[in-house]
Scaffold this motif. Sequence first.
Motif, PDB file in Angstrom:
ATOM      1  N   ARG A 180     -28.377  23.173 -74.411  1.00  0.00           N
ATOM      2  CA  ARG A 180     -27.412  22.713 -73.412  1.00  0.00           C
ATOM      3  C   ARG A 180     -26.019  22.686 -74.051  1.00  0.00           C
ATOM      4  NH1 ARG A 180     -30.953  24.035 -70.868  1.00  0.00           N
ATOM      5  NH2 ARG A 180     -32.330  22.889 -69.444  1.00  0.00           N
ATOM      6  N   GLY A 181     -25.036  23.131 -73.285  1.00  0.00           N
ATOM      7  CA  GLY A 181     -23.665  23.130 -73.769  1.00  0.00           C
ATOM      8  C   GLY A 181     -22.809  22.206 -72.933  1.00  0.00           C
ATOM      9  N   SER A 182     -21.488  22.379 -73.044  1.00  0.00           N
ATOM     10  CA  SER A 182     -20.572  21.522 -72.285  1.00  0.00           C
ATOM     11  C   SER A 182     -19.248  22.236 -72.080  1.00  0.00           C
ATOM     12  CB  SER A 182     -20.337  20.209 -73.032  1.00  0.00           C
ATOM     13  OG  SER A 182     -19.682  20.465 -74.262  1.00  0.00           O
ATOM     14  N   VAL A 183     -18.503  21.739 -71.104  1.00  0.00           N
ATOM     15  CA  VAL A 183     -17.132  22.209 -70.893  1.00  0.00           C
ATOM     16  C   VAL A 183     -16.301  20.997 -70.476  1.00  0.00           C
ATOM     17  CG1 VAL A 183     -17.638  22.960 -68.503  1.00  0.00           C
ATOM     18  CG2 VAL A 183     -15.655  23.897 -69.714  1.00  0.00           C
ATOM     19  N   HIS A 184     -15.205  20.762 -71.218  1.00  0.00           N
ATOM     20  CA  HIS A 184     -14.384  19.569 -70.977  1.00  0.00           C
ATOM     21  C   HIS A 184     -12.915  19.875 -71.219  1.00  0.00           C
ATOM     22  CE1 HIS A 184     -17.699  16.788 -70.495  1.00  0.00           C
ATOM     23  NE2 HIS A 184     -18.250  17.214 -71.611  1.00  0.00           N
ATOM     24  N   ILE A 185     -12.053  19.142 -70.499  1.00  0.00           N
ATOM     25  CA  ILE A 185     -10.619  19.270 -70.750  1.00  0.00           C
ATOM     26  C   ILE A 185     -10.274  18.641 -72.100  1.00  0.00           C
ATOM     27  CG2 ILE A 185      -9.931  19.402 -68.322  1.00  0.00           C
ATOM     28  CD1 ILE A 185      -9.197  16.427 -68.445  1.00  0.00           C
ATOM     29  N   THR A 186      -9.227  19.164 -72.731  1.00  0.00           N
ATOM     30  CA  THR A 186      -8.709  18.561 -73.967  1.00  0.00           C
ATOM     31  C   THR A 186      -7.271  18.106 -73.750  1.00  0.00           C
ATOM     32  OG1 THR A 186      -7.934  20.712 -74.750  1.00  0.00           O
ATOM     33  CG2 THR A 186     -10.150  20.046 -75.431  1.00  0.00           C
ATOM     34  N   SER A 187      -6.801  18.290 -72.497  1.00  0.00           N
ATOM     35  CA  SER A 187      -5.404  17.988 -72.183  1.00  0.00           C
ATOM     36  C   SER A 187      -5.309  17.682 -70.697  1.00  0.00           C
ATOM     37  CB  SER A 187      -4.547  19.217 -72.532  1.00  0.00           C
ATOM     38  OG  SER A 187      -3.309  19.182 -71.862  1.00  0.00           O
ATOM     39  N   ALA A 188      -4.306  16.912 -70.313  1.00  0.00           N
ATOM     40  CA  ALA A 188      -4.059  16.650 -68.886  1.00  0.00           C
ATOM     41  C   ALA A 188      -3.262  17.791 -68.243  1.00  0.00           C
ATOM     42  CB  ALA A 188      -3.307  15.328 -68.726  1.00  0.00           C
ATOM     43  N   ASP A 189      -2.974  18.827 -69.026  1.00  0.00           N
ATOM     44  CA  ASP A 189      -2.206  19.987 -68.545  1.00  0.00           C
ATOM     45  C   ASP A 189      -3.170  21.002 -67.930  1.00  0.00           C
ATOM     46  OD1 ASP A 189      -0.696  22.249 -68.171  1.00  0.00           O
ATOM     47  OD2 ASP A 189      -0.067  22.458 -70.260  1.00  0.00           O
ATOM     48  N   VAL A 190      -3.004  21.298 -66.645  1.00  0.00           N
ATOM     49  CA  VAL A 190      -3.902  22.212 -65.933  1.00  0.00           C
ATOM     50  C   VAL A 190      -3.870  23.629 -66.530  1.00  0.00           C
ATOM     51  CG1 VAL A 190      -2.193  22.908 -64.182  1.00  0.00           C
ATOM     52  CG2 VAL A 190      -4.636  22.945 -63.607  1.00  0.00           C
ATOM     53  N   ASP A 191      -2.766  23.985 -67.196  1.00  0.00           N
ATOM     54  CA  ASP A 191      -2.654  25.342 -67.739  1.00  0.00           C
ATOM     55  C   ASP A 191      -3.376  25.528 -69.064  1.00  0.00           C
ATOM     56  OD1 ASP A 191      -1.076  26.331 -65.589  1.00  0.00           O
ATOM     57  OD2 ASP A 191       0.664  25.288 -66.429  1.00  0.00           O
ATOM     58  N   LYS A 192      -3.878  24.446 -69.636  1.00  0.00           N
ATOM     59  CA  LYS A 192      -4.644  24.565 -70.886  1.00  0.00           C
ATOM     60  C   LYS A 192      -6.116  24.697 -70.519  1.00  0.00           C
ATOM     61  CE  LYS A 192      -4.879  22.409 -75.492  1.00  0.00           C
ATOM     62  NZ  LYS A 192      -5.703  23.374 -76.066  1.00  0.00           N
ATOM     63  N   LEU A 193      -6.720  25.832 -70.866  1.00  0.00           N
ATOM     64  CA  LEU A 193      -8.126  26.046 -70.509  1.00  0.00           C
ATOM     65  C   LEU A 193      -8.997  24.961 -71.131  1.00  0.00           C
ATOM     66  CD1 LEU A 193      -8.702  29.912 -70.873  1.00  0.00           C
ATOM     67  CD2 LEU A 193      -8.355  28.610 -68.777  1.00  0.00           C
ATOM     68  N   PRO A 194     -10.033  24.535 -70.425  1.00  0.00           N
ATOM     69  CA  PRO A 194     -10.930  23.541 -71.020  1.00  0.00           C
ATOM     70  C   PRO A 194     -11.678  24.111 -72.226  1.00  0.00           C
ATOM     71  CG  PRO A 194     -11.829  24.364 -68.950  1.00  0.00           C
ATOM     72  CD  PRO A 194     -10.449  24.937 -69.081  1.00  0.00           C
ATOM     73  N   SER A 195     -12.218  23.213 -73.021  1.00  0.00           N
ATOM     74  CA  SER A 195     -12.972  23.614 -74.220  1.00  0.00           C
ATOM     75  C   SER A 195     -14.401  23.963 -73.802  1.00  0.00           C
ATOM     76  CB  SER A 195     -12.972  22.452 -75.213  1.00  0.00           C
ATOM     77  OG  SER A 195     -13.837  22.739 -76.280  1.00  0.00           O
ATOM     78  N   TRP A 196     -14.782  25.207 -74.067  1.00  0.00           N
ATOM     79  CA  TRP A 196     -16.096  25.713 -73.664  1.00  0.00           C
ATOM     80  C   TRP A 196     -17.008  25.809 -74.889  1.00  0.00           C
ATOM     81  CZ3 TRP A 196     -17.107  31.426 -74.230  1.00  0.00           C
ATOM     82  CH2 TRP A 196     -18.443  31.734 -73.913  1.00  0.00           C
ATOM     83  N   ASN A 197     -18.091  25.036 -74.867  1.00  0.00           N
ATOM     84  CA  ASN A 197     -19.078  25.065 -75.948  1.00  0.00           C
ATOM     85  C   ASN A 197     -20.449  25.371 -75.355  1.00  0.00           C
ATOM     86  OD1 ASN A 197     -20.772  24.730 -78.094  1.00  0.00           O
ATOM     87  ND2 ASN A 197     -20.613  22.497 -78.156  1.00  0.00           N
ATOM     88  N   PRO A 198     -20.876  26.659 -75.399  1.00  0.00           N
ATOM     89  CA  PRO A 198     -22.167  26.997 -74.807  1.00  0.00           C
ATOM     90  C   PRO A 198     -23.365  26.399 -75.548  1.00  0.00           C
ATOM     91  CG  PRO A 198     -21.232  28.920 -75.883  1.00  0.00           C
ATOM     92  CD  PRO A 198     -20.181  27.848 -75.924  1.00  0.00           C
ATOM     93  N   GLY A 199     -23.158  26.013 -76.819  1.00  0.00           N
ATOM     94  CA  GLY A 199     -24.235  25.378 -77.574  1.00  0.00           C
ATOM     95  C   GLY A 199     -25.429  26.286 -77.818  1.00  0.00           C
ATOM     96  N   PHE A 200     -25.178  27.583 -77.979  1.00  0.00           N
ATOM     97  CA  PHE A 200     -26.288  28.523 -78.145  1.00  0.00           C
ATOM     98  C   PHE A 200     -27.132  28.178 -79.374  1.00  0.00           C
ATOM     99  CE2 PHE A 200     -24.022  32.145 -75.666  1.00  0.00           C
ATOM    100  CZ  PHE A 200     -24.489  31.614 -74.475  1.00  0.00           C
ATOM    101  N   ASN A 201     -28.451  28.171 -79.170  1.00  0.00           N
ATOM    102  CA  ASN A 201     -29.446  27.871 -80.205  1.00  0.00           C
ATOM    103  C   ASN A 201     -29.334  26.460 -80.759  1.00  0.00           C
ATOM    104  OD1 ASN A 201     -30.468  30.572 -80.044  1.00  0.00           O
ATOM    105  ND2 ASN A 201     -28.707  31.234 -81.246  1.00  0.00           N
ATOM    106  N   SER A 202     -28.640  25.575 -80.041  1.00  0.00           N
ATOM    107  CA  SER A 202     -28.623  24.177 -80.484  1.00  0.00           C
ATOM    108  C   SER A 202     -30.021  23.573 -80.338  1.00  0.00           C
ATOM    109  CB  SER A 202     -27.588  23.367 -79.709  1.00  0.00           C
ATOM    110  OG  SER A 202     -27.778  23.495 -78.313  1.00  0.00           O
ATOM    111  N   ASN A 203     -30.817  24.117 -79.440  1.00  0.00           N
ATOM    112  CA  ASN A 203     -32.246  23.800 -79.416  1.00  0.00           C
ATOM    113  C   ASN A 203     -32.965  24.938 -80.144  1.00  0.00           C
ATOM    114  OD1 ASN A 203     -35.057  23.702 -78.655  1.00  0.00           O
ATOM    115  ND2 ASN A 203     -34.491  22.276 -77.028  1.00  0.00           N
ATOM    116  N   PRO A 204     -33.674  24.630 -81.247  1.00  0.00           N
ATOM    117  CA  PRO A 204     -34.278  25.689 -82.081  1.00  0.00           C
ATOM    118  C   PRO A 204     -35.260  26.592 -81.325  1.00  0.00           C
ATOM    119  CG  PRO A 204     -34.396  23.545 -83.199  1.00  0.00           C
ATOM    120  CD  PRO A 204     -33.924  23.275 -81.799  1.00  0.00           C
ATOM    121  N   LEU A 205     -35.811  26.114 -80.220  1.00  0.00           N
ATOM    122  CA  LEU A 205     -36.752  26.945 -79.457  1.00  0.00           C
ATOM    123  C   LEU A 205     -36.103  28.240 -78.981  1.00  0.00           C
ATOM    124  CD1 LEU A 205     -38.985  24.860 -77.003  1.00  0.00           C
ATOM    125  CD2 LEU A 205     -39.663  26.888 -78.290  1.00  0.00           C
TER     126      LEU A 205
END
Length: 604
Positions: free
Chosen positions: A456-481
């Motif tokens: 499971r990954g996440s996507v979250h803002i890092t700024s209150a500025d709409v022009d700054k893309l949110p931080s995208w963390n797909p979390g690939f292979n964070s589950n070893p399965l």
Amino acid sequence: MGSAAENFDYIIVGGGTAGLTVANRLSEDASVKVLVIEAGQDHSQNPLALTPGLVVGMYGNPEYDWNFSSTPQSGLNNRIINQARGKQLGGSSALNFMMLLYPPKGSLDAWGQLGNKGWDYDSLSPYLRKFATFHAPPQSAKDAVGLKYHDDSVIGDGPIQVSYGEGFGKSNAVWMETFAKLGLEMKADPRNGKALGAFQQGANIDPATHTRSYAASAHYTPEIASRPNLTVITETVVKKIVFDTSGAEPVATGVLVRTKQGTEQTLSGGEIILSAGALMSPQILELSGVGDRSLLERLNIPVVVENPNVGENLQDHPISTQGFEVNPDVPSSDVLRDPNVLNALIQMFQDGGKGPLGQSIISVAYSSLADGEGVYSEDARKALFASHDQHAQTRDGKLLRELLEGPNEPAVEYFLFPGQVHTVLDNPASMADYLLPTSPENYLTVMTMLNHPFSRGSVHITSADVDKLPSWNPGFNSNPLDLEISARHIQFVELLLRTSPFKDLFKPNGARIPQVKGDTLENAREVVRQSQVSDFHPACSLAMKPRNQGGVVDDRLRVYGTKGLRVVDASVFPIQTAGNIQTMVYVVAEKAADLIKEDRKLKA
């Protein structure tokens, strides 16, 4: 554009795959006023969007693509990976690879099992028929890729046009034959809910014009655009949703926008429908004060609704790639590196859509769990999960385990891509870097996509500025399965490569991308770490689930804790489906439009 004083019944934030579908369906009722707000431009007459074979020309260009880069991925040797996201009318349906796959029954029944009434396979099947129209495969396609399983009665009656081209050849035929030899012959039409084996999916290409059939061309035709009750504005950014917080529950009353001219204004609506996609709908909710309290307070955003599930539960389809040098007589799209060849093909396409640029020739296969020895028995499937029992203990995990231990669920989707792919990059500027042929040899690439990630990954803002893309963390292979399942299927590709007639396409001991041979399990894991990227199917970041089980929207897609606000896009998927997801984005949008119409009648 609508004046600030104008009041709309519905304001749709995002004119993408889902947004335009919902707008078309809602505005069928002439008494309903609908506004669509899109941040990108209208490229529906642009050859780059319309010509199937020129799609790579849009990647990384800010006029077409939001162009996301991930956080460093510890499960991928700390590589930063790229993801294209459509920044234009039609959204990501304007820059995808037009592959139209239908999810197997089990993967959709899982949606219902997670607490969503009316969202199982049987309930969604009518929408699988409603969103598109299939055109019969030409004889040349049947000759090349078989299609014996094709059910001519599954036609549908929707505005998305789906066809099977004339461009299939020897490589596609050999793909089908070799999978059948390894026990994976397609026996039923995969559009009917059961699918294991190699097959030829349709592509959303209009066979009359050989152009991309996508949300903008299907749901915003000149006839639809001329409806007096539908307003679509482009190059306008939604900064946040405006809430009335004076009552017991916050009510969404409008949106604050920045116009093309740079001025700000608030537009009012009876209901706000958020359709900005799985990476940007969470951004808009967080900017509007709906999300995790600590994040919002840190960014000085007033908290309207506290829900730490916003932007969590993100699921994507990770895809690993293995490229192999072909024999001189085997066609490869790598010849397009020669500008003379590309220009000749563009000339052909301009002459009535002729030639390869109007075709999609990727073939696919669905496989249950397998490795370098072949397809697993039931005992082998159960043994693999038993040895990783601690990694499948969540509610989702147990559901996926049950699905994948059964005989019918495809653990992976394989793609036969007609050229070289360079995913072994640390931080590409855009998706074009993955796809432009830079090695001198000619290749075919086998891609292995994990249908049901446990990570499971996440996507979250890092700024209150709409022009700054949110931080995208797909979390690939964070589950070893996930690494274990992907690696075993990399080994299966090596088996494919040893099996005739597939092996006869390739130079013995020819060049490879990546250079690691996925023969042992550890080598196969390394192929995954070096080559895995996103198949640009992010979903589930505002999941439709009970709120106490990680949900952000209910089974009528209403945002918990608010009134007058819904989400309609891939972010509401409760769990990732098998196969390419554009089909299900259209399905969700079609069903959502019906739910919204029902609720309107109840209020009347």
